[in-house]
Design a protein around this motif. Sequence first.
Motif, PDB file in Angstrom:
ATOM      1  N   ARG A 163       0.836  -1.215   0.000  1.00  0.00           N
ATOM      2  CA  ARG A 163       0.000   0.000   0.000  1.00  0.00           C
ATOM      3  C   ARG A 163       0.867   1.261   0.000  1.00  0.00           C
ATOM      4  O   ARG A 163       0.529   2.259  -0.640  1.00  0.00           O
ATOM      5  N   TYR A 164       1.970   1.203   0.740  1.00  0.00           N
ATOM      6  CA  TYR A 164       2.896   2.352   0.728  1.00  0.00           C
ATOM      7  C   TYR A 164       3.431   2.608  -0.675  1.00  0.00           C
ATOM      8  O   TYR A 164       3.482   3.760  -1.121  1.00  0.00           O
TER       9      TYR A 164
ATOM     10  N   LEU B 238       0.609   4.329  -2.489  1.00  0.00           N
ATOM     11  CA  LEU B 238       0.226   5.643  -1.989  1.00  0.00           C
ATOM     12  C   LEU B 238       1.288   6.709  -2.190  1.00  0.00           C
ATOM     13  O   LEU B 238       0.964   7.892  -2.284  1.00  0.00           O
TER      14      LEU B 238
ATOM     15  N   GLN C  17       0.276   8.577  -4.885  1.00  0.00           N
ATOM     16  CA  GLN C  17      -1.108   9.053  -4.803  1.00  0.00           C
ATOM     17  C   GLN C  17      -1.249  10.099  -3.689  1.00  0.00           C
ATOM     18  O   GLN C  17      -2.255  10.151  -2.991  1.00  0.00           O
TER      19      GLN C  17
ATOM     20  N   GLN D   6      -4.360  12.239  -2.571  1.00  0.00           N
ATOM     21  CA  GLN D   6      -5.503  11.575  -1.950  1.00  0.00           C
ATOM     22  C   GLN D   6      -5.361  11.627  -0.426  1.00  0.00           C
ATOM     23  O   GLN D   6      -4.988  10.648   0.226  1.00  0.00           O
TER      24      GLN D   6
ATOM     25  N   GLN E 149      -6.942   8.953   1.826  1.00  0.00           N
ATOM     26  CA  GLN E 149      -6.250   7.663   1.756  1.00  0.00           C
ATOM     27  C   GLN E 149      -4.948   7.702   2.560  1.00  0.00           C
ATOM     28  O   GLN E 149      -4.603   6.752   3.274  1.00  0.00           O
ATOM     29  N   VAL E 150      -4.220   8.814   2.436  1.00  0.00           N
ATOM     30  CA  VAL E 150      -2.952   8.953   3.161  1.00  0.00           C
ATOM     31  C   VAL E 150      -3.204   8.939   4.671  1.00  0.00           C
ATOM     32  O   VAL E 150      -2.536   8.222   5.426  1.00  0.00           O
TER      33      VAL E 150
ATOM     34  N   TRP F   1       4.755  12.716   2.070  1.00  0.00           N
ATOM     35  CA  TRP F   1       3.541  13.539   2.057  1.00  0.00           C
ATOM     36  C   TRP F   1       3.837  14.961   2.531  1.00  0.00           C
ATOM     37  O   TRP F   1       3.322  15.941   1.970  1.00  0.00           O
TER      38      TRP F   1
END
Length: 636
Positions: free
Chosen positions: A66-67, A70, A73, A76, A79-80, A100
């Motif tokens: 998932r990392y 993401l 992404q 989002q 989601q983060v 992020w």
Amino acid sequence: MNLIRIIKFAWLSCFLLQPQLALSDKLNDQRQAFLQAEQYLAESNEAGFLAVRSGLDDYPLYPYLRYQWLKNQLPQTDQVLAFLSAYKTTRYAGLLRSKWLDYLAKQERWQDFVRYYEVSGDSADDCLYQWAQYRIGNQSQALAEAKRLWLLGEPVDKSCQPLFTALQNSPLITPDLIWRRFEATVENNDLDTARTTSLLLKEEARKNAELWLKLLERPELIEDGQFWLDKNTQTGRLFAHAVKRLASSNLDKALTVWDSKIANFSLDGQTAQRVEQKFGLSLLSKKDNRAYGRLSKVLQPDEETRAAKVRSALLEQNWQHVNNALFGLTVAEQQEPKWQYWKARALQEIGKKQESNQVYAELAKDRSYYGFLAADFVNVPYRIIDQPVKVQAEQLRQLEENPDFKACYEFKFLGRDLEARRQWQFAIKNLPKEKLQAAAKLAQQWQWDQLAITTLVKADYWDDLAIRFPLDYADEVQASAYKHDLDPALLFGLMRQESMLDKNAVSSAGAKGLMQLMPETARTIARTLREPWHSDSDLFKPDLNIQYGGYYFKDLLIRFGGHIAVAGAAYNAGPNRAKKWLPITSAVPADIWIETIPFKETRKYVSTVLSYAIIYQNRLKKGGLKLKGLLRDVTP
């Protein structure tokens, strides 16, 4: 009847094993799905990725997967944030947060940046955080922190540029603050940043800074009188900086200039002490007997200087000076095995044999290089304690079921060695000592010798010799030792110090494999032996690496008259350096020669290899090696 019983037993066994088989099948299916999901990510096939990942929620590497998705992404937000909440205890939460925050900064979402920032210890991140505070209205706090960062004298990272620009445009910036940063950059030997900082100074101060830079770039100009027309505190500091730089290229000239001109300047004691320290350490690195006198002028020595003063006295072989230097150590330092050994040697040399033997006898209980030396002096057996860690099966099971360790195992199973090691370091980071011992045992069971060793060290446990001194590759070591007429314990000692028995080890310099051979050295050996050389990756083959490592060490032994310590120094630092460190006029006792090797790394390397050889002799259940037999005097 017996046949019926056999059939019933077989049926019952299948029934009992069915859940385990099903679990194994599920895990294999998940591994295949994980690899497919990674492929979809590489192909930017988001639909395929999302479809495949749906069955991986309970797979150990799902957070990692998932990392990976993401990090591309980042807009989002929901989601983060969901990931940071759900997987906050995983390694990937910190990695995703960092990416992020960079994204938030680029988008100038400063409120969000401040809200979700966590202290990292990275000065660039600190700059961004303070800039975010500045932008949301907390300007006084941000500028105060900017001043602190500015005075570190470090190069301006692009993340710090906006904050420093704001500081330079604020009332906090003063000519004195700019000059303090300029001097800090000079102290850091960062002349590029010093030059940039000097441009912020006003005309007169800028001229002074230009003189500083000119002299620092060409310290041989130190005797030019134009630099010393005004002999004030500032020019005194410049003189001290310039002398220290000159000492790096022309030590004798720096000493002459300093001694002849120091009285002409106004210098604070701390600055003068730093110059004397520089002289003493530089002289010691050149094995110059003037080192002790210079280090004696340092009135408030730090730990490095106190140790250097003892070594400079040993260099002179002046045992009264050795005694004086030992008394200059802190009480805690004096109790260290190293300095206890030299205390005993000094007592022995000045004729206090009974006191000397008492110190030796106590030190001989220590399983170390110095303890083994002491044991030889009083002729007692080496004391090699072996107490394996006591770990319950349930402790190991709990670790194996821990999500962080399960992720380690999956990376290992999939051949992702680097990720596995990173995950392992994260998994053990906050473990208490008892669990660290269990983790070391688990790493040993997984045949990760290097991680088992380092984890046990982190646990502050030193007596499990099977973990700390593994016997992997024993056949290859025995073959190389026999072929090159070397003691296998010595080869094991070299290999343990070089790579911790990690066959895939690669150093920052490019040395490879168990014996950490440079590819160029290995290619030369292959040509000498008239053997084929396919590629540098051959060095990751244990048999070849150990064979060539044994050949190279034997060659060094021949070149240096069979002296183990000198050959060991050459193996670590190179034969040319080892040759420069040999005595010039007369033989030197080997223990003194080792203690005065100029490179700290090589000094520790030689003593460690020798102690490991003694311990491996014990592990191999052999005898015969004695340090006193390996350490004859080092001759010119």
